[in-house]
Design a protein around this motif. Sequence first.
Motif, short mmCIF file in Angstrom:
data_model
loop_
_atom_site.label_atom_id
_atom_site.label_comp_id
_atom_site.label_asym_id
_atom_site.label_seq_id
_atom_site.Cartn_x
_atom_site.Cartn_y
_atom_site.Cartn_z
N ARG A 32 0.82 -1.34 0.07
CA ARG A 32 0.02 -0.04 -0.04
C ARG A 32 1.00 1.16 -0.10
O ARG A 32 0.36 2.33 -0.48
CB ARG A 32 -0.92 -0.14 1.28
N ALA A 33 2.05 1.21 0.56
CA ALA A 33 2.71 2.44 0.72
C ALA A 33 3.41 2.89 -0.55
O ALA A 33 4.22 3.99 -0.55
CB ALA A 33 3.75 2.41 1.90
N ARG A 34 3.56 1.97 -1.55
CA ARG A 34 4.26 2.07 -2.94
C ARG A 34 3.92 3.29 -3.43
O ARG A 34 4.84 3.98 -4.05
CB ARG A 34 4.26 0.92 -3.56
N ALA A 35 2.71 3.48 -3.66
CA ALA A 35 2.29 4.71 -4.47
C ALA A 35 2.50 6.08 -3.69
O ALA A 35 2.99 7.01 -4.42
CB ALA A 35 0.65 4.45 -4.86
N PRO A 36 2.35 6.29 -2.43
CA PRO A 36 2.50 7.71 -2.10
C PRO A 36 4.13 7.87 -1.89
O PRO A 36 4.58 8.76 -2.05
CB PRO A 36 2.04 7.43 -0.57
N LEU A 37 4.84 6.68 -1.86
CA LEU A 37 6.23 6.85 -1.75
C LEU A 37 6.79 7.23 -3.24
O LEU A 37 7.56 8.20 -3.33
CB LEU A 37 7.26 5.51 -1.40
N ALA A 38 6.14 6.82 -3.98
CA ALA A 38 6.55 6.97 -5.60
C ALA A 38 6.46 8.57 -5.87
O ALA A 38 6.91 9.08 -6.92
CB ALA A 38 5.91 6.15 -6.38
N ALA A 39 5.31 9.16 -5.19
CA ALA A 39 4.71 10.37 -5.68
C ALA A 39 5.29 11.32 -4.59
O ALA A 39 4.98 12.63 -4.76
CB ALA A 39 3.29 10.37 -5.28
N THR A 40 6.52 10.98 -3.71
CA THR A 40 6.88 11.87 -2.81
C THR A 40 8.15 12.79 -3.69
O THR A 40 9.15 12.32 -3.99
CB THR A 40 7.89 11.03 -1.56
N VAL A 77 14.06 18.23 1.35
CA VAL A 77 13.04 17.47 1.15
C VAL A 77 13.01 16.20 2.20
O VAL A 77 12.12 15.72 2.49
CB VAL A 77 13.12 16.95 -0.24
N LEU A 78 14.15 15.87 2.65
CA LEU A 78 14.29 14.72 3.52
C LEU A 78 13.38 15.08 4.76
O LEU A 78 12.70 14.45 5.31
CB LEU A 78 15.69 14.57 3.91
N GLN A 79 13.88 16.49 5.29
CA GLN A 79 13.19 16.95 6.49
C GLN A 79 11.78 17.15 6.24
O GLN A 79 10.99 16.89 7.32
CB GLN A 79 13.96 18.38 6.99
N ASP A 80 11.30 17.60 5.18
CA ASP A 80 9.95 17.70 4.80
C ASP A 80 9.10 16.28 5.00
O ASP A 80 7.97 16.19 5.60
CB ASP A 80 9.72 18.31 3.39
N PHE A 81 9.59 15.29 4.58
CA PHE A 81 9.22 13.97 4.60
C PHE A 81 8.83 13.52 5.96
O PHE A 81 7.86 13.06 6.47
CB PHE A 81 9.93 12.81 3.75
N PHE A 82 9.89 13.54 6.78
CA PHE A 82 9.81 13.13 8.23
C PHE A 82 9.16 13.94 9.20
O PHE A 82 8.74 13.38 10.12
CB PHE A 82 11.52 12.89 8.81
N ALA A 83 9.11 15.31 8.85
CA ALA A 83 8.42 16.33 9.75
C ALA A 83 6.65 16.15 9.19
O ALA A 83 5.88 16.51 10.24
CB ALA A 83 8.95 17.59 9.67
N ALA A 84 6.60 16.08 8.01
CA ALA A 84 5.17 16.58 7.65
C ALA A 84 4.21 15.45 6.85
O ALA A 84 3.22 15.35 6.48
CB ALA A 84 5.27 17.74 6.89
N SER A 85 4.96 14.33 6.22
CA SER A 85 4.38 13.27 5.45
C SER A 85 3.22 12.69 6.33
O SER A 85 3.64 12.05 7.51
CB SER A 85 5.60 12.40 5.00
N ARG A 86 2.15 12.32 5.58
CA ARG A 86 1.13 12.02 6.38
C ARG A 86 1.33 10.32 6.30
O ARG A 86 1.20 9.79 7.31
CB ARG A 86 -0.10 11.98 5.69
N LEU A 87 2.22 9.79 5.45
CA LEU A 87 2.60 8.50 5.38
C LEU A 87 3.52 8.10 6.28
O LEU A 87 2.91 7.19 7.16
CB LEU A 87 3.17 8.15 4.17
N PHE A 88 4.42 8.84 6.71
CA PHE A 88 5.63 8.46 7.64
C PHE A 88 4.79 8.57 9.15
O PHE A 88 5.01 8.03 10.16
CB PHE A 88 6.48 9.45 7.63
N ALA A 89 3.79 9.77 9.38
CA ALA A 89 3.14 9.83 10.55
C ALA A 89 2.22 8.73 10.90
O ALA A 89 2.22 8.37 12.11
CB ALA A 89 2.30 11.22 10.48
N ASP A 90 1.64 8.15 9.89
CA ASP A 90 1.03 6.89 10.29
C ASP A 90 1.83 5.67 10.53
O ASP A 90 1.37 5.09 11.36
CB ASP A 90 0.15 6.57 8.92
N TYR A 91 2.86 5.57 9.88
CA TYR A 91 3.84 4.45 10.47
C TYR A 91 4.38 4.78 11.81
O TYR A 91 4.35 3.78 12.68
CB TYR A 91 4.94 4.70 9.65
N ARG A 92 4.69 6.15 12.12
CA ARG A 92 4.88 6.37 13.45
C ARG A 92 4.21 6.24 14.56
O ARG A 92 4.43 5.76 15.70
CB ARG A 92 5.87 7.59 13.47
#
Length: 240
Positions: A32-40, A77-92
């Motif tokens: 399931r995470a493949r599509a949002p990662l591909a669009a990051t 862009v690394l910092q944006d992902f870990f701070a604001a990504s909904r995908l990573f927030a769900d994982y965390r």
Amino acid sequence: MHRPPAGATITTVTVLRFPPGQRLWAFKQMGRARAPLAATPGLVFWRLCGTGGGLGFSARPDLSRYALVATWSSEHVLQDFFAASRLFADYRARADEAWTVALLTLRGRGSWGGKCPFGPGLEDMPRTLPVVALTRARLRLRGFVPFWARVPAINRRLVRAPGLRLALGIGELPWIRPVTFSVWDDAASLEQFAWAGSNHQAAARAALSRRWFAEDLFFRFAAAGSAGSLGGRDPLLTAS
């Protein structure tokens, strides 16, 4: 965090551990995470991986842990992902532990899925930074049995290796496309394990001469910074 030079490619490895009630969700995220990662934005390479039990290469899966290997076009862009990504927030939110280490390429060779994902090596990096090794192989059928036959002896030596802070077996298909990720005090500790007349050195030579691998990769990185914990500690801050 050691600030990367301008324009440097940054790689991160994130390891997440999930409690029993979230492990099915984590397993389903491998698809399931493949599509949002591909669009990051700014994510130039990524692989979602399972992990093995124990050290180094492992044929026994650990269904509580998953890993994300990612390469970013910039620190921003690394910092944006870990701070604001909904995908990573769900994982965390679902994981009971997460650890991320930021890596700067020192040197390496090989390919992953037909391309080199980690960027050119950087010069003049501080020697005080811990060193990380990442290896990956895609096994040919003829190499499957002899490769795995050598693994137990290598892992027994690995667990006693001076300077080792952390070693994990990860991979997309762990039995066929295994990956190792290890953190060392310094380059000398890594080289002592890998090349000082060891069974690891003998296995590497056999794999090369007998063409066990359809594709292989070895890269060495400087560990520039980390966040979170793994096994109750931050391996980057804990020397052996």
